[in-house]
Design a protein around this motif. Structure first.
Motif, short mmCIF file in Angstrom:
data_model
loop_
_atom_site.label_atom_id
_atom_site.label_comp_id
_atom_site.label_asym_id
_atom_site.label_seq_id
_atom_site.Cartn_x
_atom_site.Cartn_y
_atom_site.Cartn_z
N GLU A 147 20.94 31.44 -6.17
CA GLU A 147 20.71 30.88 -7.51
C GLU A 147 19.52 31.55 -8.18
O GLU A 147 19.57 31.88 -9.38
N LEU A 148 18.45 31.77 -7.41
CA LEU A 148 17.27 32.43 -7.97
C LEU A 148 17.59 33.87 -8.35
O LEU A 148 17.16 34.35 -9.41
N MET A 189 15.73 26.03 -6.34
CA MET A 189 16.86 26.95 -6.37
C MET A 189 17.03 27.61 -5.01
O MET A 189 16.05 27.93 -4.34
N THR A 190 18.27 27.87 -4.67
CA THR A 190 18.57 28.62 -3.46
C THR A 190 18.34 30.11 -3.74
O THR A 190 18.17 30.51 -4.89
N HIS A 230 19.43 33.75 -11.57
CA HIS A 230 18.49 33.41 -12.64
C HIS A 230 17.69 34.66 -13.03
O HIS A 230 17.46 34.92 -14.22
N GLY A 242 11.06 26.92 -11.72
CA GLY A 242 12.19 27.71 -12.18
C GLY A 242 11.84 28.83 -13.14
O GLY A 242 12.73 29.45 -13.72
#
Length: 128
Positions: free
Chosen positions: A5-6, A1-2, A9, A110
């Motif tokens: 994105e993280l 994940m970038t 999340h 993730g």
């Protein structure tokens, strides 16, 4: 994940906590998660959170600061709540308190695999 994105999340994880959506917790937390160096596992981590909500009926996690540098996230969580009894060994007994928790997370596959957290107990003591 970038990084973005993280961060998204992580925000979804916080929403899961606030919704007390325990069946979805495994979407965010690794099966072998550790908290402050103690291996909890997903079920132990879930039990800890359920206990937090039982002890603090109006508990709500609010992100005050969020930094994402994969595979890590740093967050300052802000709380404004009324623990029903003792909290961190302090006799709160339903009084309103505001405090912050500084938390660092490490993600693996993730999911949150390591958590290091420190609660600003001095801020609570100053309010008593």
């Amino acid at each position: 994940m970038t990084g973005p994105e993280l961060a998204d999340h992580y925000r979804a994880y916080i929403a899961c906590l606030n919704a007390q959506a325990w069946p979805q917790l495994g979407d965010f937390v690794h099966e072998h998660v550790s908290h402050n160096g103690r291996r909890f596992g997903l079920s132990g981590y879930r039990d800890m959170l359920i206990g937090n909500f039982a002890d603090i009926p109006d508990l709500r996690f609010t992100i005050g600061l969020l930094l994402s540098d994969p595979p890590r996230v740093a967050s300052r969580l802000d709380f404004d709540c009324r623990p029903s009894g003792a909290f961190l060994g302090l006799p709160i007994d339903g009084r309103r308190i505001a405090f912050a928790e500084n938390v660092f997370y490490e993600f693996r596959d993730g999911k949150i695999a390591q958590v290091w957290s420190v609660i600003d107990k001095m801020a609570i003591e100053a309010q008593l």
